[in-house]
Design a protein around this motif. Sequence first.
Motif, PDB file in Angstrom:
ATOM      1  N   GLY A   1       0.850  -1.200   0.000  1.00 36.06           N
ATOM      2  CA  GLY A   1       0.000   0.000   0.000  1.00 36.06           C
ATOM      3  C   GLY A   1       0.873   1.232   0.000  1.00 36.06           C
ATOM      4  N   ALA A   2       0.391   2.393  -0.006  1.00 34.06           N
ATOM      5  CA  ALA A   2      -1.015   2.782   0.065  1.00 34.06           C
ATOM      6  C   ALA A   2      -1.664   2.662  -1.305  1.00 34.06           C
ATOM      7  CB  ALA A   2      -1.117   4.234   0.547  1.00 34.06           C
ATOM      8  N   ASP A   3      -2.994   2.563  -1.298  1.00 34.23           N
ATOM      9  CA  ASP A   3      -3.732   2.452  -2.547  1.00 34.23           C
ATOM     10  C   ASP A   3      -3.421   3.640  -3.444  1.00 34.23           C
ATOM     11  OD1 ASP A   3      -4.835   0.282  -1.262  1.00 34.23           O
ATOM     12  OD2 ASP A   3      -6.768   1.223  -0.925  1.00 34.23           O
ATOM     13  N   GLU A   4      -3.426   3.375  -4.756  1.00 32.99           N
ATOM     14  CA  GLU A   4      -3.056   4.423  -5.707  1.00 32.99           C
ATOM     15  C   GLU A   4      -3.850   4.262  -6.998  1.00 32.99           C
ATOM     16  OE1 GLU A   4      -2.005   7.555  -7.113  1.00 32.99           O
ATOM     17  OE2 GLU A   4      -0.756   7.182  -5.352  1.00 32.99           O
TER      18      GLU A   4
ATOM     19  N   ARG B   1       1.962   0.618  -7.013  1.00 31.61           N
ATOM     20  CA  ARG B   1       1.152   0.514  -5.801  1.00 31.61           C
ATOM     21  C   ARG B   1      -0.119  -0.249  -6.132  1.00 31.61           C
ATOM     22  NH1 ARG B   1       4.647   1.477  -1.992  1.00 31.61           N
ATOM     23  NH2 ARG B   1       5.399   3.576  -1.881  1.00 31.61           N
TER      24      ARG B   1
END
Length: 136
Positions: free
Chosen positions: A32-35, A42
């Motif tokens: 992560g972090a979500d992207e 990511r």
Amino acid sequence: MIEIERFKENEIGTWGRLYFGDFTCYTFEPVGADEVRSGLDRRVPAGGYNMRWHNSPRFKRRLPHIYNKQVPQARYILIHSGNLPEHTEGCILLGFNYDARGVWNSRAALDEFMARLRAMYKDDLSPVTLEIINNF
């Protein structure tokens, strides 16, 4: 519908289980972090995704390509084979086994998943949806 339930994340990646009818395997995605932007290696955000076929020049085969309103088709998030964090490039890897380094028996898992997709949906994946759920 296909479902990926993410169950573990650490400093090298994110593991999950993929469910498609009676077919189950493990998944491995970037840390992560979500992207939603391209080129950052990511994972994509949890949520619902559409699918289509993509003729991949890199993998020299047709692969499932996921996208939605947040994650554009141009990001080219594919489901493909690979084992380790350096193989993900933002995509989703499949494997029949996993450990602390990634997923294993990836080509066999991808081949079986692909055979089932082709048997059910042939040339049109538009009826297929993928739901990614975070469970960690």
